[in-house]
Design an enzyme around this catalytic site. Sequence first.
Site, PDB file in Angstrom:
ATOM      1  N   SER A 148     -44.294  31.903 -54.602  1.00 26.16           N
ATOM      2  CA  SER A 148     -45.605  32.357 -54.153  1.00 26.16           C
ATOM      3  C   SER A 148     -45.527  33.203 -52.899  1.00 26.16           C
ATOM      4  O   SER A 148     -44.586  33.118 -52.098  1.00 26.16           O
ATOM      5  CB  SER A 148     -46.519  31.156 -53.887  1.00 26.16           C
ATOM      6  OG  SER A 148     -46.815  30.458 -55.063  1.00 26.16           O
ATOM      7  N   GLN A 149     -46.552  34.007 -52.715  1.00 21.24           N
ATOM      8  CA  GLN A 149     -46.735  34.794 -51.504  1.00 21.24           C
ATOM      9  C   GLN A 149     -46.746  33.853 -50.294  1.00 21.24           C
ATOM     10  O   GLN A 149     -47.407  32.818 -50.303  1.00 21.24           O
ATOM     11  CB  GLN A 149     -48.068  35.532 -51.613  1.00 21.24           C
ATOM     12  CG  GLN A 149     -48.486  36.339 -50.426  1.00 21.24           C
ATOM     13  CD  GLN A 149     -49.891  36.899 -50.618  1.00 21.24           C
ATOM     14  OE1 GLN A 149     -50.508  36.706 -51.664  1.00 21.24           O
ATOM     15  NE2 GLN A 149     -50.388  37.587 -49.609  1.00 21.24           N
TER      16      GLN A 149
END
Length: 216
Positions: free
Chosen positions: A63-64
Amino acid sequence: MIDTGHPPEQMRFQLSLRRRGISDARVLRAMEEVPRDRFVDPTDRGYAWRDSALPISCGQTISQPFVVAYMTEQLQLEPSHRVLELGTGSGYQAAVLAKLVRGVLSVERYRTLAETARARLEGLGLYNVEVMLGDGLDLGSNLGVFDRIIVTAAVETLPQSLIDRLDDGGILIAPVGPHHGVQTLIRMRKSGGTIERRELVAVRFVPALPGIAREL
C-alpha cells in the site's frame, strides 16, 4: 549541513506524511523505523520511499505509505493491544503495527506471501508478529477477540463474524465497497454492544477473496 543519518528520499517520505496530516508521533516514528525498501521487490527498491503503491508477488500490492500511516493512526493503538490484520501482503503494515503494540496476528491466503513476509519480519527482529496462512474471512473460533482489527483488502460488506472478533472498546478499520473500483475506508468502534460506524476517505485496494489460494 547536519547529517541526520537518513537518505534524502527517506527524509522527504517523512515530511510528506506530516504535510498530509499524520500527526501521531508514535506512528511517525514507526514509519521512520520500518525500512520500506525491505518490503518491496528488488526491481522496485529505487521507488520504495515514494508515496505510491507498488506491485508485489501474487498480483497484490504494497500500500501507499500515506494510507498505511493513516489507517494505523485511525486505529488509535496502545502498547497493550493485540491486533488482527487480514491480508499480510509484503508484511509492511504488520511491521509498522509491531512497533506500536504487544502482538499482531496477520493472516494471508497466499503461501508465498506469508512465507516471505514471515522471513522479512523475523529478519528485522519483529517477533511479536505471527503470520498465519489462512482464510481471513473464515477464521477459527479459537483465536479469541482482538483490541483492534485492520483489513488491508477490499470487502464488499463486512462479515458479522469479523465484527464479533472485536473486543468491547475495540476499533476495526477496513476498505468497504466494490472489488474493482473505489472503496470507502470505514472505521467501526464497538462499545457496550453497540457499533459506531464512520466513513473516512476514498481508497483503492485489491479484493479480499475467500479461501486459501491453491497456487502461489
